[in-house]
Design a protein around this motif. Structure first.
Motif, PDB file in Angstrom:
ATOM      1  N   ASN A   1       0.866  -1.178   0.000  1.00 26.29           N
ATOM      2  CA  ASN A   1       0.000   0.000   0.000  1.00 26.29           C
ATOM      3  C   ASN A   1       0.904   1.229   0.000  1.00 26.29           C
ATOM      4  O   ASN A   1       2.127   1.090   0.114  1.00 26.29           O
ATOM      5  CB  ASN A   1      -0.982  -0.037   1.184  1.00 26.29           C
ATOM      6  N   PRO A   2       0.363   2.424  -0.163  1.00 31.26           N
ATOM      7  CA  PRO A   2       1.225   3.612  -0.249  1.00 31.26           C
ATOM      8  C   PRO A   2       2.170   3.788   0.943  1.00 31.26           C
ATOM      9  O   PRO A   2       3.289   4.288   0.772  1.00 31.26           O
ATOM     10  CB  PRO A   2       0.219   4.769  -0.343  1.00 31.26           C
ATOM     11  N   ASP A   3       1.772   3.383   2.127  1.00 31.55           N
ATOM     12  CA  ASP A   3       2.641   3.512   3.300  1.00 31.55           C
ATOM     13  C   ASP A   3       3.807   2.531   3.275  1.00 31.55           C
ATOM     14  O   ASP A   3       4.784   2.709   4.007  1.00 31.55           O
ATOM     15  CB  ASP A   3       1.836   3.302   4.589  1.00 31.55           C
ATOM     16  N   LEU A   4       3.702   1.497   2.465  1.00 32.52           N
ATOM     17  CA  LEU A   4       4.747   0.462   2.402  1.00 32.52           C
ATOM     18  C   LEU A   4       5.631   0.598   1.166  1.00 32.52           C
ATOM     19  O   LEU A   4       6.366  -0.324   0.819  1.00 32.52           O
ATOM     20  CB  LEU A   4       4.094  -0.926   2.406  1.00 32.52           C
ATOM     21  N   GLU A   5       5.573   1.742   0.507  1.00 34.15           N
ATOM     22  CA  GLU A   5       6.275   1.921  -0.765  1.00 34.15           C
ATOM     23  C   GLU A   5       7.777   1.624  -0.657  1.00 34.15           C
ATOM     24  O   GLU A   5       8.333   0.901  -1.489  1.00 34.15           O
ATOM     25  CB  GLU A   5       6.051   3.341  -1.286  1.00 34.15           C
TER      26      GLU A   5
ATOM     27  N   TYR B   1      -2.985  -3.520   5.877  1.00 31.84           N
ATOM     28  CA  TYR B   1      -1.902  -4.061   6.701  1.00 31.84           C
ATOM     29  C   TYR B   1      -0.746  -3.076   6.782  1.00 31.84           C
ATOM     30  O   TYR B   1      -0.517  -2.294   5.861  1.00 31.84           O
ATOM     31  CB  TYR B   1      -1.419  -5.392   6.111  1.00 31.84           C
ATOM     32  N   ASP B   2       0.008  -3.166   7.882  1.00 31.94           N
ATOM     33  CA  ASP B   2       1.152  -2.282   8.032  1.00 31.94           C
ATOM     34  C   ASP B   2       2.463  -2.979   7.692  1.00 31.94           C
ATOM     35  O   ASP B   2       3.543  -2.457   7.957  1.00 31.94           O
ATOM     36  CB  ASP B   2       1.198  -1.684   9.439  1.00 31.94           C
TER      37      ASP B   2
ATOM     38  N   SER C   1       3.053 -10.276   7.257  1.00 30.15           N
ATOM     39  CA  SER C   1       3.966  -9.378   7.967  1.00 30.15           C
ATOM     40  C   SER C   1       5.419  -9.666   7.628  1.00 30.15           C
ATOM     41  O   SER C   1       6.247  -9.912   8.497  1.00 30.15           O
ATOM     42  CB  SER C   1       3.728  -9.468   9.477  1.00 30.15           C
ATOM     43  N   VAL C   2       5.743  -9.603   6.350  1.00 31.68           N
ATOM     44  CA  VAL C   2       7.117  -9.796   5.891  1.00 31.68           C
ATOM     45  C   VAL C   2       7.859  -8.485   6.107  1.00 31.68           C
ATOM     46  O   VAL C   2       7.462  -7.446   5.589  1.00 31.68           O
ATOM     47  CB  VAL C   2       7.147 -10.206   4.404  1.00 31.68           C
ATOM     48  N   THR C   3       8.921  -8.543   6.874  1.00 29.05           N
ATOM     49  CA  THR C   3       9.662  -7.330   7.203  1.00 29.05           C
ATOM     50  C   THR C   3      11.050  -7.300   6.581  1.00 29.05           C
ATOM     51  O   THR C   3      11.710  -6.267   6.601  1.00 29.05           O
ATOM     52  CB  THR C   3       9.821  -7.200   8.728  1.00 29.05           C
TER      53      THR C   3
END
Length: 188
Positions: A64-68, A153-154, A173-175
């Motif tokens: 999502n845009p927050d995860l760019e 999701y964050d 939740s892949v970091t």
């Protein structure tokens, strides 16, 4: 005596047949299960994209845009696999409720620009433009819902499909890009 001999023969044949049956049963279960539902979406150019297409392994990324920034790093980590004919990478961008209809054309234009930059970068690395990784801007949530991603999701999420379009791995939740490449290494 005949009863003991029959029982012994039966037990021996079971020990021979059991390993054969154990390898055969999962295939029977898979063949008898409901057919895989095709999941698709539209890329920024309006072309239909088979998310769980057949003939190749497919890694589908939720972003999502927050995860760019995070998703960009993970995309770069997949570059070594992008030239493989048995590998496809699809990104689905969660834009549910974030973009008014009047602005969606601008979002699609921005995505096309990003795809063009990525294609140029990959071309320099020797990856054919036919191995482009489509980006699906999902404004309605239809593709996301079909993938089981019903919330915002964050963290990046992944689903991996085999060459028959069946889901074989789901990561939430892949970091870390290494976590993702480890999964890809295990299937290819």
């Amino acid at each position: 005596m005949a009863r003991i001999s029959f029982l012994t023969t039966l037990l021996r044949s079971c020990t021979v047949m059991l390993p054969i049956l154990m390898t055969w049963l999962p295939n029977v279960a898979r063949a008898s299960s409901a057919p895989q539902v095709a999941i698709s979406g539209q890329d920024a150019d309006g072309r239909s994209v088979a998310v769980n297409g057949k003939g190749h392994y497919t890694v589908v990324m939720y972003t999502n845009p927050d995860l760019e920034d995070t998703s960009r790093k993970m995309t770069l980590a997949l570059d070594p696999y992008r030239s493989r004919s048995d590998f496809t990478f699809v990104r689905v961008v969660d834009l549910r409720g974030d973009v008014p209809p009047s602005m969606r054309g601008m979002v699609r234009t921005d995505i096309r620009k990003e795809v063009a930059k990525e294609t140029a970068r990959l071309k320099k690395a020797g990856v054919s433009s036919s191995n482009e990784a489509p980006i699906i801007p999902d404004f309605s949530g239809s593709t996301l819902d079909a993938l089981g991603w019903d919330s915002v999701y964050d963290q990046v999420h992944l689903v991996v499909y085999d060459t028959h379009g069946h889901e074989i791995k789901r990561l939430e939740s892949v970091t870390d890009a290494k976590q993702m490449t480890k999964v890809v290494d295990s299937i290819l």
